[in-house]
Design a protein around this motif. Sequence first.
Motif, short mmCIF file in Angstrom:
data_model
loop_
_atom_site.label_atom_id
_atom_site.label_comp_id
_atom_site.label_asym_id
_atom_site.label_seq_id
_atom_site.Cartn_x
_atom_site.Cartn_y
_atom_site.Cartn_z
N PHE A 1 0.81 -1.23 0.00
CA PHE A 1 0.00 0.00 0.00
C PHE A 1 0.84 1.27 0.00
CE2 PHE A 1 -1.93 3.29 2.77
CZ PHE A 1 -2.95 3.72 1.94
N PRO A 2 1.84 1.45 0.91
CA PRO A 2 2.62 2.70 0.89
C PRO A 2 3.39 2.88 -0.42
CG PRO A 2 2.93 1.54 2.97
CD PRO A 2 2.23 0.60 2.05
N ALA A 3 3.94 1.80 -0.95
CA ALA A 3 4.69 1.90 -2.20
C ALA A 3 3.78 2.35 -3.34
CB ALA A 3 5.32 0.56 -2.53
N PHE A 4 2.58 1.79 -3.39
CA PHE A 4 1.64 2.19 -4.43
C PHE A 4 1.24 3.65 -4.28
CE2 PHE A 4 -2.81 3.14 -5.35
CZ PHE A 4 -2.78 3.04 -6.73
N GLU A 5 0.90 4.08 -3.07
CA GLU A 5 0.44 5.45 -2.88
C GLU A 5 1.52 6.45 -3.28
OE1 GLU A 5 -2.47 6.51 -2.36
OE2 GLU A 5 -3.54 4.74 -1.65
N ALA A 6 2.78 6.16 -2.95
CA ALA A 6 3.86 7.07 -3.33
C ALA A 6 4.02 7.13 -4.84
CB ALA A 6 5.16 6.62 -2.67
N GLN A 7 4.00 5.97 -5.48
CA GLN A 7 4.16 5.94 -6.93
C GLN A 7 2.93 6.48 -7.64
OE1 GLN A 7 5.67 2.13 -8.14
NE2 GLN A 7 6.37 2.86 -10.13
N GLY A 8 1.74 6.24 -7.05
CA GLY A 8 0.52 6.78 -7.62
C GLY A 8 0.49 8.29 -7.57
N LEU A 9 0.96 8.87 -6.47
CA LEU A 9 1.04 10.33 -6.37
C LEU A 9 1.98 10.88 -7.44
CD1 LEU A 9 0.68 13.11 -5.04
CD2 LEU A 9 2.43 12.45 -3.37
N GLN A 10 3.13 10.25 -7.61
CA GLN A 10 4.06 10.70 -8.65
C GLN A 10 3.42 10.62 -10.03
OE1 GLN A 10 7.54 8.24 -9.11
NE2 GLN A 10 8.60 9.71 -10.40
N PHE A 11 2.73 9.51 -10.29
CA PHE A 11 2.07 9.33 -11.58
C PHE A 11 1.04 10.42 -11.83
CE2 PHE A 11 -1.67 7.60 -13.79
CZ PHE A 11 -1.13 7.21 -15.01
N LEU A 12 0.17 10.70 -10.85
CA LEU A 12 -0.85 11.72 -11.05
C LEU A 12 -0.25 13.10 -11.16
CD1 LEU A 12 -3.84 10.57 -8.79
CD2 LEU A 12 -3.52 10.26 -11.25
N THR A 13 0.80 13.38 -10.38
CA THR A 13 1.47 14.68 -10.47
C THR A 13 1.99 14.90 -11.88
OG1 THR A 13 2.09 14.59 -8.13
CG2 THR A 13 3.33 16.10 -9.54
N GLU A 14 2.60 13.87 -12.44
CA GLU A 14 3.12 13.98 -13.81
C GLU A 14 1.99 14.14 -14.82
OE1 GLU A 14 5.43 10.44 -14.10
OE2 GLU A 14 7.16 11.29 -13.05
N ARG A 15 0.88 13.45 -14.59
CA ARG A 15 -0.24 13.56 -15.54
C ARG A 15 -0.85 14.97 -15.48
NH1 ARG A 15 2.12 10.16 -16.13
NH2 ARG A 15 2.72 11.62 -17.78
N PHE A 16 -1.04 15.50 -14.28
CA PHE A 16 -1.59 16.85 -14.17
C PHE A 16 -0.63 17.87 -14.75
CE2 PHE A 16 -4.30 15.12 -10.64
CZ PHE A 16 -5.52 15.50 -11.16
N GLY A 17 0.67 17.59 -14.66
CA GLY A 17 1.67 18.52 -15.19
C GLY A 17 1.87 18.41 -16.68
N GLY A 18 1.26 17.41 -17.31
CA GLY A 18 1.38 17.27 -18.75
C GLY A 18 2.69 16.67 -19.21
N GLY A 19 3.42 16.04 -18.31
CA GLY A 19 4.71 15.46 -18.67
C GLY A 19 4.55 14.18 -19.46
N PRO A 20 5.66 13.64 -19.97
CA PRO A 20 5.60 12.38 -20.73
C PRO A 20 5.21 11.22 -19.83
CG PRO A 20 7.88 13.00 -20.33
CD PRO A 20 7.04 14.15 -19.88
N THR A 21 4.55 10.25 -20.40
CA THR A 21 4.18 9.07 -19.63
C THR A 21 5.37 8.12 -19.53
OG1 THR A 21 3.36 7.92 -21.59
CG2 THR A 21 1.77 9.24 -20.34
N ARG A 22 5.25 7.12 -18.64
CA ARG A 22 6.31 6.14 -18.44
C ARG A 22 5.81 4.74 -18.79
NH1 ARG A 22 10.23 8.29 -14.54
NH2 ARG A 22 9.55 10.36 -13.82
#
Length: 412
Positions: free
Chosen positions: A375-396
């Motif tokens: 759970f903690p690993a997912f939440e941290a990576q999920g936050l990074q993923f959404l931050t990048e999506r809201f910022g319009g950055g490239p996907t991974r």
Amino acid sequence: MASVVLLLGSATLVSVPVAQADPGPGSPVPANDPFYDWDGGLDVSPGTVLRSRPMTFRTPSQPTPITGSQVLYRTTDQQGDGVVTVATVLRPLIPGPTRIVSYHMAYDALGSQCNPSYTLSGGSTSPIAGAEQAVIAGYLAAGYTVVVPDYEGEELEWTIGRQSGYAALDGVRAAQSFLQLPSSTPVGMIGYSGGSVPTQWGAEVAPEYAPELNLVGVAAGGLPVDLAHNLPYVSGNRGWAGVIPALIVAYERAYGLDLTSFISDYGFEVIDQVDQECIAQFADDYPTLTDASMVKAPYTSLLDVPEVVAAIDDNIMGSQGTPRTPMFLAVGQADPIGDSVMITGDVRGLAHDYCSRGVDVQYAQYDGLTHSEAFPAFEAQGLQFLTERFGGGPTRSNCVMIPPGNALTPTP
């Protein structure tokens, strides 16, 4: 009680009561709270706000300076009928450009005291709710507007796919309407474990059900992709066997199963014990319970019962549509099968299948971690993923590296 009248489209008028009392510790549970009842018509668009009231973001013992609102809104159930549920709408203390995170708590409930709208306003808590409330506070601190739907609905129909996705999408619609935001407002969705159900299904049904929403990214972790695969895995499992009777209750509520035709006397005894509980109360309470012990002759498994199999097949992830937004899918792997409750190969198979359909997928596998530990690993990576999506950055996207995983075909 004051009310306002909203014009919906060109003809529909809905009276929306406002300024009800702020709920909090000592408030009645949702099943006994008139705010959650709607006796009016539902001939309005999905996501229409029917009622609202203010709330304070708090635990049972500690208020915060963050305030928000609860909105009762119209959504759609598994059979396509109009129903209502509630979402909690939280605004950050220091707002910036509006970005909505639809956060889906893993409340995995059979009793209304588990509802996010109740726990987030301090009505009750649990270790799971407390951990996720802290994550929500992090999103608020980062400047996001957060919407938390009671996606299981009034009947608390846990793990039922399409209606959970509808409730999540309609919760976003309701929040946008309530806050007077355009449908172009960027939206991200995230949920783990039980919360992955409205998240993944929301992404899957959105292209047809809510095409106007601007979904920029969807993050789902610890997904129950096909419960026909999870059932033998948790049977006799010390930590998770208690989910078996709870799932029977949820499926009986959603599909009207005739339990008397296949449930054993012991099965009914356990069902009665979990009928109004939250997952933290029942998951590990039955360490020796097996799938076989829940049914009576001539059945030896729930998967021998045609109506049970049909209901499970109706909820296989990936079976109803193709997401049109980048997705982050993740799962732990603590043993050769899965994370102790979720099947790693199923999540990998879902990711691989989505990739084959052209979905931009980022897949993460947390080797050595159980469901709770991931759970903690997912939440941290999920936050990074959404931050990048809201910022319009490239996907991974790592689609080229995701092996096939398990086949997700219906159980015959």
